[in-house]
Design an enzyme around this catalytic site. Sequence first.
Site, PDB file in Angstrom:
ATOM      1  N   GLY A  34     -14.008 -11.194  35.807  1.00 55.07           N
ATOM      2  CA  GLY A  34     -14.673 -12.000  36.976  1.00 55.07           C
ATOM      3  C   GLY A  34     -15.829 -10.644  37.389  1.00 55.07           C
ATOM      4  N   LEU A  35     -16.535 -10.884  38.427  1.00 53.87           N
ATOM      5  CA  LEU A  35     -17.277 -10.878  38.706  1.00 53.87           C
ATOM      6  C   LEU A  35     -16.920  -9.615  40.295  1.00 53.87           C
ATOM      7  CD1 LEU A  35     -20.694 -12.564  39.775  1.00 53.87           C
ATOM      8  CD2 LEU A  35     -20.193 -10.959  38.151  1.00 53.87           C
ATOM      9  N   SER A  36     -17.578  -8.602  40.689  1.00 55.94           N
ATOM     10  CA  SER A  36     -16.825  -7.795  41.485  1.00 55.94           C
ATOM     11  C   SER A  36     -16.851  -8.950  43.060  1.00 55.94           C
ATOM     12  CB  SER A  36     -17.776  -6.088  42.024  1.00 55.94           C
ATOM     13  OG  SER A  36     -16.871  -5.686  42.994  1.00 55.94           O
ATOM     14  N   GLY A  37     -15.375  -9.035  43.424  1.00 58.34           N
ATOM     15  CA  GLY A  37     -15.713  -9.739  44.731  1.00 58.34           C
ATOM     16  C   GLY A  37     -14.912 -11.003  44.182  1.00 58.34           C
ATOM     17  N   GLY A  39     -12.411 -12.399  43.396  1.00 58.75           N
ATOM     18  CA  GLY A  39     -11.074 -12.503  43.402  1.00 58.75           C
ATOM     19  C   GLY A  39      -9.456 -11.828  42.858  1.00 58.75           C
ATOM     20  N   LYS A  40     -10.057 -10.987  41.431  1.00 60.59           N
ATOM     21  CA  LYS A  40      -8.699 -11.022  41.169  1.00 60.59           C
ATOM     22  C   LYS A  40      -7.782 -10.433  41.158  1.00 60.59           C
ATOM     23  CE  LYS A  40     -12.058  -8.455  38.579  1.00 60.59           C
ATOM     24  NZ  LYS A  40     -13.238  -8.559  39.388  1.00 60.59           N
ATOM     25  N   SER A  41      -8.045  -8.523  42.243  1.00 60.75           N
ATOM     26  CA  SER A  41      -6.940  -8.322  42.443  1.00 60.75           C
ATOM     27  C   SER A  41      -6.277  -8.983  43.498  1.00 60.75           C
ATOM     28  CB  SER A  41      -7.561  -7.148  43.867  1.00 60.75           C
ATOM     29  OG  SER A  41      -8.094  -6.203  42.701  1.00 60.75           O
ATOM     30  N   SER A 108     -14.422  -6.283  33.396  1.00 60.68           N
ATOM     31  CA  SER A 108     -14.983  -6.743  31.662  1.00 60.68           C
ATOM     32  C   SER A 108     -15.702  -6.861  31.597  1.00 60.68           C
ATOM     33  CB  SER A 108     -12.876  -6.676  31.259  1.00 60.68           C
ATOM     34  OG  SER A 108     -12.885  -8.071  31.935  1.00 60.68           O
TER      35      SER A 108
END
Length: 204
Positions: A34-37, A39-41, A108
């Site tokens: 997903g895009l930066s920000g 919420g992946k991390s 990615s």
Amino acid sequence: MTATNHIVWHDSIVTKQHRLDQNNHHSPVLWFTGLSGSGKSTLTVALEKALHERGVRSYRLDGDNIRHGLNNNLGFSPEDRKENIRRIGEVAKLLNDAGLITLTAFISPYKEDRDNVRSLLNGQEFIEIYVKCSLDGCEARDPKGLYQKARAGEIKGFTGIDAPYEEPESPELIIDTEQQSVEEGVATILQFLEKQGWITRNSY
């Protein structure tokens, strides 16, 4: 003749199945994209904690963390992004063989690179999880101040601004972080893992 012509795979006596039997759970790779920000991390940190509390062995690979070590020689050109994901795919494959559930949090951005990682694994062990959040939503959060810098021209080749992001076409899961809380997202993933038989309700 290349160096690989002289390399022979050395099998172990202890197999992946031995490790899975010992762990009492399977070892899929959960690939958060997903895009930066988006919420992946945040999601992977919370999910890792939930799995640990259930006695499920897992390991989290985070995009920024990996660039501190293994991939600290790579930039953000399309070629370097491709190599970044290739290396992570190989690490994820090793952790899969080790019997751990692997949680990867990487933008990615390219479908081909994600598909290449999927092809490294057997069967359905690659679970693509699209952490969905609009560009406006990600910019509003901007936890690292990266969008502001990208808009100001301080960062070039930033995904979603002047570099593409190819949304997953048929991910196994979609977690919409503009609609779902972290707790709801984790619960959705755990339910999916239980339904697929990757973990049991009483893994602990």
